[in-house]
Design a protein around this motif. Structure first.
Motif, short mmCIF file in Angstrom:
data_model
loop_
_atom_site.label_atom_id
_atom_site.label_comp_id
_atom_site.label_asym_id
_atom_site.label_seq_id
_atom_site.Cartn_x
_atom_site.Cartn_y
_atom_site.Cartn_z
N GLY A 1 0.81 -1.21 0.00
CA GLY A 1 0.00 0.00 0.00
C GLY A 1 0.85 1.26 0.00
N ARG A 2 1.97 1.22 0.72
CA ARG A 2 2.86 2.38 0.74
C ARG A 2 3.52 2.61 -0.62
NH1 ARG A 2 7.19 1.77 4.82
NH2 ARG A 2 6.47 -0.31 5.40
N VAL A 3 3.85 1.53 -1.30
CA VAL A 3 4.45 1.67 -2.63
C VAL A 3 3.44 2.28 -3.60
CG1 VAL A 3 5.46 0.46 -4.61
CG2 VAL A 3 6.03 -0.26 -2.28
N VAL A 4 2.23 1.78 -3.59
CA VAL A 4 1.20 2.31 -4.49
C VAL A 4 0.91 3.78 -4.17
CG1 VAL A 4 -1.23 2.15 -5.15
CG2 VAL A 4 0.15 0.07 -4.96
N GLN A 5 0.91 4.13 -2.90
CA GLN A 5 0.69 5.53 -2.53
C GLN A 5 1.81 6.41 -3.06
OE1 GLN A 5 -2.17 6.76 -1.02
NE2 GLN A 5 -1.24 8.66 -1.76
N ALA A 6 3.05 5.89 -3.03
CA ALA A 6 4.18 6.63 -3.59
C ALA A 6 3.98 6.85 -5.09
CB ALA A 6 5.48 5.89 -3.33
N PHE A 7 3.49 5.82 -5.79
CA PHE A 7 3.20 5.96 -7.21
C PHE A 7 2.16 7.06 -7.45
CE2 PHE A 7 4.23 1.20 -8.16
CZ PHE A 7 5.59 1.49 -8.12
N LYS A 8 1.12 7.06 -6.63
CA LYS A 8 0.05 8.06 -6.79
C LYS A 8 0.57 9.47 -6.51
CE LYS A 8 -3.84 4.97 -5.74
NZ LYS A 8 -4.98 4.69 -4.82
N ASP A 9 1.34 9.60 -5.44
CA ASP A 9 1.89 10.92 -5.10
C ASP A 9 2.81 11.42 -6.21
OD1 ASP A 9 0.53 10.74 -2.72
OD2 ASP A 9 2.29 10.19 -1.53
N TYR A 10 3.63 10.52 -6.72
CA TYR A 10 4.58 10.90 -7.77
C TYR A 10 3.84 11.30 -9.04
CZ TYR A 10 8.53 10.67 -10.99
OH TYR A 10 9.49 10.97 -11.92
N ALA A 11 2.83 10.51 -9.41
CA ALA A 11 2.06 10.82 -10.62
C ALA A 11 1.38 12.18 -10.50
CB ALA A 11 1.03 9.73 -10.87
N ALA A 12 0.85 12.48 -9.31
CA ALA A 12 0.19 13.78 -9.11
C ALA A 12 1.18 14.92 -9.24
CB ALA A 12 -0.47 13.80 -7.73
N THR A 13 2.39 14.72 -8.71
CA THR A 13 3.42 15.75 -8.82
C THR A 13 3.81 15.99 -10.27
OG1 THR A 13 4.32 15.21 -6.64
CG2 THR A 13 5.78 16.39 -8.15
N MET A 14 3.99 14.91 -11.01
CA MET A 14 4.40 15.04 -12.41
C MET A 14 3.31 15.74 -13.25
SD MET A 14 7.46 13.82 -12.61
CE MET A 14 7.70 14.51 -10.95
N GLU A 15 2.06 15.37 -13.00
CA GLU A 15 0.96 16.00 -13.73
C GLU A 15 0.88 17.49 -13.41
OE1 GLU A 15 -0.83 14.86 -16.09
OE2 GLU A 15 -0.20 12.76 -16.00
N ALA A 16 1.06 17.82 -12.13
CA ALA A 16 1.00 19.22 -11.72
C ALA A 16 2.17 20.02 -12.29
CB ALA A 16 0.99 19.32 -10.20
N ALA A 17 3.34 19.35 -12.41
CA ALA A 17 4.52 20.05 -12.94
C ALA A 17 4.37 20.33 -14.42
CB ALA A 17 5.76 19.19 -12.68
N GLY A 18 3.64 19.46 -15.14
CA GLY A 18 3.44 19.69 -16.56
C GLY A 18 4.70 19.45 -17.38
N TYR A 19 4.79 20.12 -18.52
CA TYR A 19 5.92 19.96 -19.42
C TYR A 19 7.21 20.36 -18.74
CZ TYR A 19 8.99 20.61 -23.44
OH TYR A 19 10.02 20.55 -24.31
N PRO A 20 8.31 19.63 -18.88
CA PRO A 20 8.50 18.43 -19.70
C PRO A 20 8.24 17.12 -18.95
CG PRO A 20 10.61 19.09 -18.85
CD PRO A 20 9.61 20.08 -18.30
N TYR A 21 7.71 17.22 -17.72
CA TYR A 21 7.52 15.99 -16.93
C TYR A 21 6.33 15.17 -17.44
CZ TYR A 21 10.85 18.15 -13.82
OH TYR A 21 11.98 18.74 -13.30
N ARG A 22 5.26 15.83 -17.77
CA ARG A 22 4.09 15.15 -18.35
C ARG A 22 3.47 16.06 -19.40
NH1 ARG A 22 6.25 11.62 -16.16
NH2 ARG A 22 5.50 10.11 -14.65
#
Length: 362
Positions: A341-362
């Motif tokens: 569960g902690r690993v999956v939460q890390a994936f979710k947190d990371y994905a949210a950060t990348m989406e919020a950062a935008g180009y060139p991250y996502r």
């Protein structure tokens, strides 16, 4: 008349000789004692420390994903240590790598957890975990900044006689087949060689994961035992010859990078002096860097310039369904254990950060 020095008598000469002998014997005895005390260290340096390391990969792929590192380590170790490199299934079957490492049959392993049947509750994340990453640098960032390094260390601290050393990124996951995949329906019934976690996820669309020895994959494709592979990206498919026997490449990537790790038998690791342990870690990082560049450049070049396979893609609405299904798969895995569960939460947190950062991250 000048007094002459009388020569020593016979008895005096014998006495002087005995004194000289005893003096020399005393010095020699001390030296011998010192030599005896130092003997273990001297004997330990009479020959190099010998290790046997087996990788998950066959020789053509291993020439890139590990051989440069082992060659560099052996050269830099300056005769103090030598690692013998073995490729997939050469010493033990890949599925028995973990057990062989734990009991000391081999000293070190390069593999993902899922492929080597690692008995930890995070093994499902080794290899290709659907949509956990988009780019290879995501792996290093997740380990360094989102807690995966601590989680991996914690998991392996609970396992006897195995030391986890480092994780890094490999290539993205594409599906290469003899017949085209242009829809999810086209996946049904196709027998593919692949990494366990990705195979488990893709089986919901009718793909059938098949396990064969790595060196037998090309022949299995030629004879019809396999219809394709869901194991790697374009760089590997071309490098190892699978692009020669597959006709189509699905451009939709289930995930952006493979999670692979280095492990050592703990007893073997503890016998290595600190400076050679550090050297081994440094060359692991060198291997991580080599792969980042080899895959990143290779994937783009072969997708655009490679002529051996025709490119296909899923319709956008079907691909959106796969992405949605992956979110459900994440939640299923998260519920399997507290640590998962902690690993999956890390994936979710990371994905949210990348989406919020935008180009060139996502």
């Amino acid at each position: 008349m000048t007094d002459r020095i009388k020569p020593p008598s016979h008895s005096q000469a014998i006495l002087a000789s005995r004194r000289s002998f005893l003096k020399k014997a005393g010095l020699g005895g001390a030296a011998a004692a010192a030599s005896s005390l130092a003997a273990p260290a001297v004997l330990a340096q009479n020959g190099p420390i010998k290790w046997r390391l087996q990788t998950y990969s066959g020789a053509p792929l291993g020439a890139h994903v590990i051989k440069p590192q082992i060659d560099a380590f052996n050269a830099a170790a300056n005769g103090e240590m030598e690692i013998e490199l073995y490729y997939a299934d050469q010493l033990v079957p890949t599925g028995e790598l973990f057990r062989a490492l734990q009991n000391g049959t081999i000293d070190a392993v390069q593999s993902d957890e899922a492929t080597m049947a690692s008995p930890v509750d995070i093994s499902v994340f080794g290899g290709y975990f659907p949509f956990a990453t988009r780019y290879s640098l995501d792996v290093a960032s997740l380990f360094r900044y989102y807690g995966l390094q601590e989680i991996w260390q914690e998991a392996y601290d609970e396992v006897d006689n195995v030391t986890w050393l480092s994780s890094g990124a490999w290539d993205p996951l594409h599906i290469f087949t003899k017949e085209p995949i242009r829809s999810l329906a086209d996946m049904r019934g196709k027998r593919v060689f692949g990494v366990p976690t990705a195979g488990r996820f893709l089986s919901r669309y009718g793909l059938i994961p098949v396990t064969v020895p790595w060196d037998d994959v090309e022949v299995a494709l030629q004879t019809g035992q396999l219809d394709g592979v869901a194991w790697c990206g374009f760089t590997e498919a071309y490098e190892v010859g699978w692009a020669d026997v597959c006709n189509y490449a699905l451009t939709n990537s289930v995930t952006g990078a493979w999670f692979g790790s280095y492990f050592a038998n703990t007893e073997s690791w503890n016998k290595v002096p600190p400076h050679l342990q550090e050297l081994f870690r440094i060359t692991i990082d060198q291997s991580h860097y080599y792969r980042l560049v080899w895959y990143w450049g290779g994937e783009a070049k072969l997708r655009t310039e490679g002529e051996k396979m025709e490119l296909t893609s899923l319709p956008p609405e079907e691909w959106a369904q796969v992405v949605a299904d992956a979110a459900e798969f994440w939640d299923e895995i998260a519920a399997s254990s507290e640590r998962a569960g902690r690993v999956v939460q890390a994936f979710k947190d990371y994905a949210a950060t990348m989406e919020a950062a935008g180009y060139p991250y996502r």
